[in-house]
Design a protein around this motif. Structure first.
Motif, PDB file in Angstrom:
ATOM      1  N   THR A   2       0.684  -1.144  -0.107  1.00 17.61           N
ATOM      2  CA  THR A   2      -0.035   0.112  -0.082  1.00 17.61           C
ATOM      3  C   THR A   2       0.762   1.046  -0.098  1.00 17.61           C
ATOM      4  O   THR A   2       2.323   1.014   0.182  1.00 17.61           O
ATOM      5  CB  THR A   2      -1.047   0.090   1.409  1.00 17.61           C
ATOM      6  OG1 THR A   2      -0.240  -0.149   2.455  1.00 17.61           O
ATOM      7  CG2 THR A   2      -1.765  -1.157   1.239  1.00 17.61           C
ATOM      8  N   ASP A   3       0.344   2.603  -0.165  1.00 12.70           N
ATOM      9  CA  ASP A   3       1.038   3.709  -0.217  1.00 12.70           C
ATOM     10  C   ASP A   3       1.606   4.048   1.142  1.00 12.70           C
ATOM     11  O   ASP A   3       2.532   4.901   1.068  1.00 12.70           O
ATOM     12  CB  ASP A   3       0.165   4.840  -0.816  1.00 12.70           C
ATOM     13  CG  ASP A   3      -1.101   5.096   0.090  1.00 12.70           C
ATOM     14  OD1 ASP A   3      -1.639   4.282   0.714  1.00 12.70           O
ATOM     15  OD2 ASP A   3      -1.566   6.235   0.008  1.00 12.70           O
ATOM     16  N   GLY A   4       0.952   3.457   2.204  1.00 13.79           N
ATOM     17  CA  GLY A   4       1.760   3.643   3.463  1.00 13.79           C
ATOM     18  C   GLY A   4       3.135   3.178   3.707  1.00 13.79           C
ATOM     19  O   GLY A   4       3.970   3.740   4.177  1.00 13.79           O
ATOM     20  N   VAL A   5       3.259   2.202   2.790  1.00  9.14           N
ATOM     21  CA  VAL A   5       4.879   1.589   2.601  1.00  9.14           C
ATOM     22  C   VAL A   5       5.791   2.705   1.497  1.00  9.14           C
ATOM     23  O   VAL A   5       6.694   3.002   2.050  1.00  9.14           O
ATOM     24  CB  VAL A   5       4.826   0.187   2.239  1.00  9.14           C
ATOM     25  CG1 VAL A   5       6.284  -0.412   2.183  1.00  9.14           C
ATOM     26  CG2 VAL A   5       4.162  -0.757   3.115  1.00  9.14           C
ATOM     27  N   TRP A   6       5.158   2.446   0.433  1.00  9.00           N
ATOM     28  CA  TRP A   6       6.241   3.216  -0.484  1.00  9.00           C
ATOM     29  C   TRP A   6       6.275   4.614  -0.390  1.00  9.00           C
ATOM     30  O   TRP A   6       7.072   5.212  -0.813  1.00  9.00           O
ATOM     31  CB  TRP A   6       5.748   3.117  -1.887  1.00  9.00           C
ATOM     32  CG  TRP A   6       4.350   3.228  -2.390  1.00  9.00           C
ATOM     33  CD1 TRP A   6       3.391   2.312  -2.690  1.00  9.00           C
ATOM     34  CD2 TRP A   6       4.022   4.486  -2.889  1.00  9.00           C
ATOM     35  NE1 TRP A   6       2.245   3.213  -3.152  1.00  9.00           N
ATOM     36  CE2 TRP A   6       2.556   4.343  -3.142  1.00  9.00           C
ATOM     37  CE3 TRP A   6       4.623   5.639  -3.056  1.00  9.00           C
ATOM     38  CZ2 TRP A   6       1.799   5.251  -3.745  1.00  9.00           C
ATOM     39  CZ3 TRP A   6       3.770   6.672  -3.357  1.00  9.00           C
ATOM     40  CH2 TRP A   6       2.646   6.564  -3.947  1.00  9.00           C
ATOM     41  N   GLY A   7       5.164   5.177   0.240  1.00  8.21           N
ATOM     42  CA  GLY A   7       5.064   6.656   0.415  1.00  8.21           C
ATOM     43  C   GLY A   7       6.085   7.180   1.595  1.00  8.21           C
ATOM     44  O   GLY A   7       6.265   8.302   1.667  1.00  8.21           O
ATOM     45  N   ALA A   8       6.358   6.119   2.461  1.00  4.43           N
ATOM     46  CA  ALA A   8       7.347   6.317   3.329  1.00  4.43           C
ATOM     47  C   ALA A   8       8.827   6.309   3.377  1.00  4.43           C
ATOM     48  O   ALA A   8       9.714   6.737   3.829  1.00  4.43           O
ATOM     49  CB  ALA A   8       6.956   5.732   5.022  1.00  4.43           C
ATOM     50  N   LEU A   9       9.021   5.333   2.214  1.00  2.00           N
ATOM     51  CA  LEU A   9      10.446   4.847   1.786  1.00  2.00           C
ATOM     52  C   LEU A   9      10.825   5.195   0.480  1.00  2.00           C
ATOM     53  O   LEU A   9       9.843   4.630  -0.352  1.00  2.00           O
ATOM     54  CB  LEU A   9      10.595   3.519   2.306  1.00  2.00           C
ATOM     55  CG  LEU A   9      10.491   3.175   3.976  1.00  2.00           C
ATOM     56  CD1 LEU A   9      10.378   1.754   4.063  1.00  2.00           C
ATOM     57  CD2 LEU A   9      11.653   3.811   4.509  1.00  2.00           C
TER      58      LEU A   9
END
Length: 315
Positions: free
Chosen positions: A193-200
């Protein structure tokens, strides 16, 4: 088939977790699916739950024979999910239709097929590099393709979380297909989800995920995303699969060599509880149908989770 697979989720600073994820496999095929309920719309978690449950159910029902065209299967089932969500909106007299992203992969006879709607991503890694990455159906990605933004600017743009394509809502989704391409021994796939790729950044994701077996590296990746995002974080979920003989020293590796034809194993994650449930069907045994009772149960469970997360009002 031989592979290692692991899935995980973090609630982050949000009051409850709207992500849903699962994987399933037969003797000859694997399904990975992940959905991120859209928090800006009511009942996004219901849409995500329906998406994952209905797609795994359809995969289970197809287990008696090889899928003739996995891309067509994914397209048809995602459209079916969208139509079912709309029927629920009408039946429940909801003011706004539940909405969700989805990304799904089928691996069959060493070939990968994928479909996505929204900004949940598929990454395909080979030899420590990103071989393929899906393009988000987001405002900032559209601006990047038009040459109006670079990748660095995308990360801080005020509309970076807005998407223009989803399951649910008042128009049919534009389902983007990643057509057939071969998996090599040692390749790694990840849905997140974007919670992963948006943070790293992608470089950090690659470094962490490919540093060991997925049952070790997916939790590390989620920890890193949660730490990096801090109080501004989102729900964070990922499923990763390492393909082939190269990872079979891992005690968590799966071999389907002895599975009977027509049988399936499905592992669904309940992010709210942090637990997995396993469904095993024997040859010819019908998959459990997704019913109105399932929807009612999901609504009740999610409402309980929301209420549990609410802070009591001061006296």
């Amino acid at each position: 088939m031989k592979f290692s697979v692991f899935q995980g989720s973090r609630q982050g600073p949000r009051p409850y977790n709207q992500d849903r994820l699962a994987y399933a496999y037969t003797k000859d095929a694997i399904l990975l699916v992940l959905a991120d309920g859209m928090g800006g719309h009511r009942h996004g978690e219901i849409a995500a739950h329906m998406a994952v449950k209905m797609l795994t159910e359809a995969f289970q029902q197809s287990s008696n024979e090889k899928l003739r065209n996995p891309s067509d299967f994914l397209h048809a089932q995602i459209m079916r999910i969208h139509e079912r969500i709309e029927s629920v909106r009408i039946a429940k007299e909801l003011l706004e239709g539940p909405r969700t992203t989805i990304v799904a992969v089928i691996v069959q006879h060493e070939y990968l097929y994928a479909a996505h709607v929204g900004d949940s991503r598929l990454y395909h890694f080979r030899e420590k590099q990103i071989l393929h990455k899906t393009e988000d159906h987001s405002i900032v990605e559209k601006l990047r393709r038009q040459g109006q933004l670079d990748e660095k600017s995308m990360r801080t743009h005020p509309e970076r979380n807005k998407i223009y394509n989803c399951i649910g809502g008042n128009k049919a989704p534009e389902i983007e297909l990643t057509h057939k391409h071969e998996l090599w021994d040692g390749d790694t796939l990840m849905l997140c989800t974007d919670g992963v790729w948006g943070a790293l950044p992608d470089e950090k994701i690659t470094q962490i995920l490919l540093s060991g077996y997925v049952n070790q590296t997916v939790p590390k990746l989620l920890d890193a995303a949660e730490t990096s995002a801090g109080k501004d974080g989102d729900n964070m979920s990922a499923i990763a699969l390492q393909w082939g003989e190269g990872k079979q020293n891992n005690k968590h590796a799966v071999s389907t060599a002895t599975m009977p034809l027509g049988s399936t194993t499905t592992i669904m994650m309940d992010p709210a509880a942090g637990l997995e449930s396993t469904i095993q069907l024997s040859q010819g045994e019908p998959a459990p149908a997704f019913s109105d009772d399932d929807i009612e149960s999901a609504i009740a469970e999610i409402q309980a989770a929301i209420n549990k997360g609410k802070k009591p009002s001061p006296n």
